[in-house]
Design a protein around this motif. Sequence first.
Motif, short mmCIF file in Angstrom:
data_model
loop_
_atom_site.label_atom_id
_atom_site.label_comp_id
_atom_site.label_asym_id
_atom_site.label_seq_id
_atom_site.Cartn_x
_atom_site.Cartn_y
_atom_site.Cartn_z
N TYR A 76 0.84 -1.21 0.00
CA TYR A 76 0.00 0.00 0.00
C TYR A 76 0.87 1.26 0.00
CZ TYR A 76 -4.50 -2.31 0.97
OH TYR A 76 -5.66 -3.05 0.89
N ASP A 79 2.11 1.91 -3.39
CA ASP A 79 1.09 1.98 -4.43
C ASP A 79 0.92 3.43 -4.88
OD1 ASP A 79 -1.26 2.11 -5.94
OD2 ASP A 79 -2.23 0.53 -4.80
N ASN A 82 -2.39 5.22 -3.96
CA ASN A 82 -2.52 5.67 -2.58
C ASN A 82 -1.66 6.90 -2.30
OD1 ASN A 82 -4.34 3.61 -1.85
ND2 ASN A 82 -2.66 2.19 -1.43
N GLY A 107 -8.74 1.16 -0.47
CA GLY A 107 -8.31 -0.21 -0.25
C GLY A 107 -9.23 -0.98 0.67
N VAL A 111 -6.56 1.68 3.96
CA VAL A 111 -5.87 2.96 3.88
C VAL A 111 -6.88 4.06 4.18
CG1 VAL A 111 -4.54 4.53 2.42
CG2 VAL A 111 -4.32 2.05 2.12
N ILE A 152 -2.18 3.49 7.28
CA ILE A 152 -2.24 2.23 6.56
C ILE A 152 -2.32 1.11 7.59
CG2 ILE A 152 -1.07 0.67 4.97
CD1 ILE A 152 0.28 3.08 3.71
#
Length: 246
Positions: A76, A79, A82, A107, A111, A152
């Motif tokens: 994450y 990513d 994000n 997500g 997130v 996260i």
Amino acid sequence: MLKHIASRGTATVFAGLAVAALLGTGTASASIISQDGARIATYEASLTDSKESGAADTLKQFQSLSHDDQIKFLNYAEDPDNLKALLGQAADVPAAGTPMHSITSLGGGDVQISADSDATFTPDTSTGDDAVAAGKLHRGWWDTTYTVKQKILGVTVTKLSLWVNYYTNGSSITKVDHADCGKRNFNAAVAIGHGTPKAWLGSGNANGEVVWEGSIVYKGFGVEIDKRHHVTADAWGFKNGYLKNV
């Protein structure tokens, strides 16, 4: 402002996430530590070595995650969608009063990008008059803060705060002294700097503003995003704030 750029030199930090380590076993073969294990170890080392406030707490929270969730966390964190959600999308908040709290989930909820306001108060004891108009702030100096942060899997990874310092006589804001900002960033894929915060009094409101300069480094390529962070307070406290593209 969103544009692709060459890496600002932070790619060296990010590159370590994909390194596999070799261990010798006598004079024979060598075993390869899994890439996942290397990524976890590299991230933990970056937090251990960090001088930034809150790094130890983030390390503790990260280590409390299961192995699978640690890998999910790193995926994450790296990513680009994000990352752009934090630094690339507007986080506007309408007039809401004090305090305020909002959350945007990505997500499937793993997130979260949240926006919060709060205020601290230093009373003015120079006179005995402590009259306050109904619902308005007490006379004295106030700091009103507007914060945007990304979590996260429950771990705070990036936090951007801006506050403005001002004086109210119990009826209206009469002076604005300064604005300042602070950040916590424990994402190796993101480098964040900022310009000089500014503050002013306008239409009876205290205003604070700063421009964050963010670089996202992803697999050797960079994205530069400048964000304007703004907070406004009135005689009742927090009025509004935003974090949006310049």
